[in-house]
Design an enzyme around this catalytic site. Structure first.
Site, PDB file in Angstrom:
ATOM      1  N   PHE A   1       1.065  -1.317  -0.303  1.00 46.33           N
ATOM      2  CA  PHE A   1       0.226   0.104  -0.018  1.00 46.33           C
ATOM      3  C   PHE A   1       0.847   1.243  -0.418  1.00 46.33           C
ATOM      4  O   PHE A   1       1.556   1.659   0.748  1.00 46.33           O
ATOM      5  CB  PHE A   1      -0.734  -0.131   1.324  1.00 46.33           C
ATOM      6  CG  PHE A   1      -1.868   1.445   1.055  1.00 46.33           C
ATOM      7  CD1 PHE A   1      -3.576   1.376   0.207  1.00 46.33           C
ATOM      8  CD2 PHE A   1      -1.400   2.358   1.853  1.00 46.33           C
ATOM      9  CE1 PHE A   1      -3.994   2.495   0.574  1.00 46.33           C
ATOM     10  CE2 PHE A   1      -2.365   3.823   1.908  1.00 46.33           C
ATOM     11  CZ  PHE A   1      -3.634   3.348   1.328  1.00 46.33           C
TER      12      PHE A   1
ATOM     13  N   ASP B   1       9.796   2.499   1.608  1.00 49.65           N
ATOM     14  CA  ASP B   1       8.132   3.132   2.276  1.00 49.65           C
ATOM     15  C   ASP B   1       7.859   2.868   3.453  1.00 49.65           C
ATOM     16  O   ASP B   1       7.203   1.314   3.664  1.00 49.65           O
ATOM     17  CB  ASP B   1       7.711   2.507   1.075  1.00 49.65           C
ATOM     18  CG  ASP B   1       5.750   2.941   1.460  1.00 49.65           C
ATOM     19  OD1 ASP B   1       5.691   4.030   2.553  1.00 49.65           O
ATOM     20  OD2 ASP B   1       4.978   3.339   1.254  1.00 49.65           O
TER      21      ASP B   1
ATOM     22  N   LYS C   1       3.301   9.960   8.556  1.00 48.36           N
ATOM     23  CA  LYS C   1       2.082   9.923   9.549  1.00 48.36           C
ATOM     24  C   LYS C   1       3.003   9.446  11.257  1.00 48.36           C
ATOM     25  O   LYS C   1       2.746  11.314  11.544  1.00 48.36           O
ATOM     26  CB  LYS C   1       1.892   7.770   9.528  1.00 48.36           C
ATOM     27  CG  LYS C   1       1.393   7.216   8.673  1.00 48.36           C
ATOM     28  CD  LYS C   1       0.992   5.335   8.369  1.00 48.36           C
ATOM     29  CE  LYS C   1       0.108   5.963   7.794  1.00 48.36           C
ATOM     30  NZ  LYS C   1      -1.014   5.662   7.825  1.00 48.36           N
TER      31      LYS C   1
END
Length: 440
Positions: free
Chosen positions: A138, A239, A268
């Protein structure tokens, strides 16, 4: 008093259905690992805003840093009048970059912006166009990020055609024949059938897949990819949007492998609840783009940069890297103990690193059971615990509580988790999660 149902009805009229929510709980306030809804009910937060508030909701040092910055200015646009906290944060991240040599860092706002700009940087540096990603990965919901994401529903259906020259190979989960050997064989087939390696700018992967099910990229996989990238002049992008900043028992999850990437995407947890993302990369690669080719109006917000500097301080001062290991071990032991109890749902494949732990819910035939995993989360919510699923079939439970969670609150959450996983077991007074209507 307004209720969750009232806002759900208002939401249905005002907000498109394309943006979903894991719960129907409307937040009123939160502190560290606790959240209260607009009806006054208390929840223990095992989601942390999807690994965003690793340092807890409203950590005092983060809030103080933002308040101090807000007294100076809230926005100038880096492209108009740059500012000190952006430079200071870049310097801090360059110092801890998970690779040797000089590093540079650029900031954006969302994780998808980070992954897309990492591709832009890789293309500029290599003068190549193709990108290889993994099934189950993702990387965001914008169009290029969706193309790199290795899951059709709900991220791609109805949004095509996808950007070209994005290729996928199986991620070695150990299930359905997806082994390391199978993944590397698929990569060789891809080079033979679809795209020559000399046209590939980058290979991107999460060191631990988030939405894909918390599957860990083994050191063997990372080393094989590093060798392939070095052989063919391809850049390796880690990532770390979900895995970064102490969550896995390392500052960056890629450090578990001993492999050095060329570019690292972050977001995040970096901002401690304030929106910021970035790309950390080898200096010579990061300087490949022309001035003006990268950026964004809100990219590297001064408030978010100030928050991020405080987050890095808290991680160091409160030793959250080690704390992640301690909490993760407690969680694993508890889940494994629950799995051995009569009446519990079928639990398998407890996995992860540090305090990024997931496990599968299976049906009676040993197959992934997304419906039961969803039911586990519903029972947890009823018991006052916010919990999330993940996995390609929604079969996995993932735990992403703040690393700053108090021991007593963590134990309450584990008790609620056990009740959700073993609903037929009798509840003792010690195991019943206390609910509070107090807002103070």
């Amino acid at each position: 008093m307004a209720t969750n149902a009232d806002f759900a009805a208002r939401r249905a009229r005002a907000v498109p259905r394309g943006v979903g929510s894991a719960t129907a709980v409307y937040a009123e306030r939160a502190l560290n690992a606790e959240l209260w809804d607009i009806e006054g009910r208390r929840y223990i937060d095992f989601a942390a805003g999807i690994a965003v508030v690793n340092t807890g909701h409203r950590h005092p040092k983060v809030m103080a840093a933002v308040a101090k910055q807000s007294e100076r200015f809230t926005h100038t646009a880096w492209q108009v009048a740059p500012y000190d906290v952006y430079v200071e944060l870049a310097e801090r991240l360059n110092e801890v970059a998970p690779f040797k040599g000089d590093a540079k860092t650029i900031f954006f706002t969302t994780g998808a912006e980070a992954t897309e700009n990492a591709v832009k940087i890789a293309r500029a540096a290599t003068r190549r166009s193709a990108v290889i990603a993994f099934t189950g990965g993702f990387h965001g919901r914008t169009l290029l990020a969706s193309a790199m994401t290795g899951k059709v529903l709900p991220y791609k259906r109805g949004f095509g055609p996808m950007p070209s020259e994005i290729y996928h190979i199986p991620f070695p989960t150990g299930r359905d024949g997806n082994t390391l050997e199978a993944s590397l064989k698929a990569l060789n087939y891809l080079f033979a059938a679809d795209v020559e390696p000399e046209r590939v700018a980058a290979i991107i992967l999460e060191p631990i897949q988030g939405e894909g099910g918390f599957h860990v990229a083994s050191p063997e996989l990372m080393k094989a990819l590093r060798e392939i990238c070095d052989t063919h002049g391809i850049l390796l992008i880690a990532d770390e949007v979900q895995t970064g900043f102490a969550r896995t028992g390392k500052l960056f999850a890629v450090e578990h492998s001993g492999v050095e990437p060329d570019l690292v995407t972050v977001a995040k947890a970096l901002g401690g609840g304030f929106p910021i993302s970035g790309v950390i990369g080898r200096a010579e690669i990061m300087d490949a783009c022309e001035p003006g080719g990268l950026g964004g109006t809100y990219a590297g917000s001064p408030l978010a940069c100030a928050a991020a500097l405080a987050v890095l301080d808290v991680i160091k001062e409160e030793n959250l890297v080690a704390r992640a290991e301690t909490l993760g071990q407690r969680l694993r032991s508890r889940v494994e103990a629950i799995a051995g109890k009569a009446g519990a749902v079928r639990i398998a494949n407890v996995r992860g690193k540090g305090f990024m732990v997931g496990f599968d819910i299976l049906d009676a035939d040993g197959k992934p059971d997304g419906a039961e995993a969803k039911a586990v989360c519903a029972r947890a919510l009823e018991a006052g615990l916010i919990l999330l699923t993940c996995g390609t079939q929604g079969e996995a439970i993932r735990v992403l509580a703040p690393l700053t969670i108090e021991d007593a609150i963590f134990e309450e959450g584990l008790n609620a988790l056990e009740r959700a996983l073993n609903p037929k077991a009798p509840a003792s007074a010690a195991e019943t999660l206390k609910q509070s209507s107090e807002l103070a």
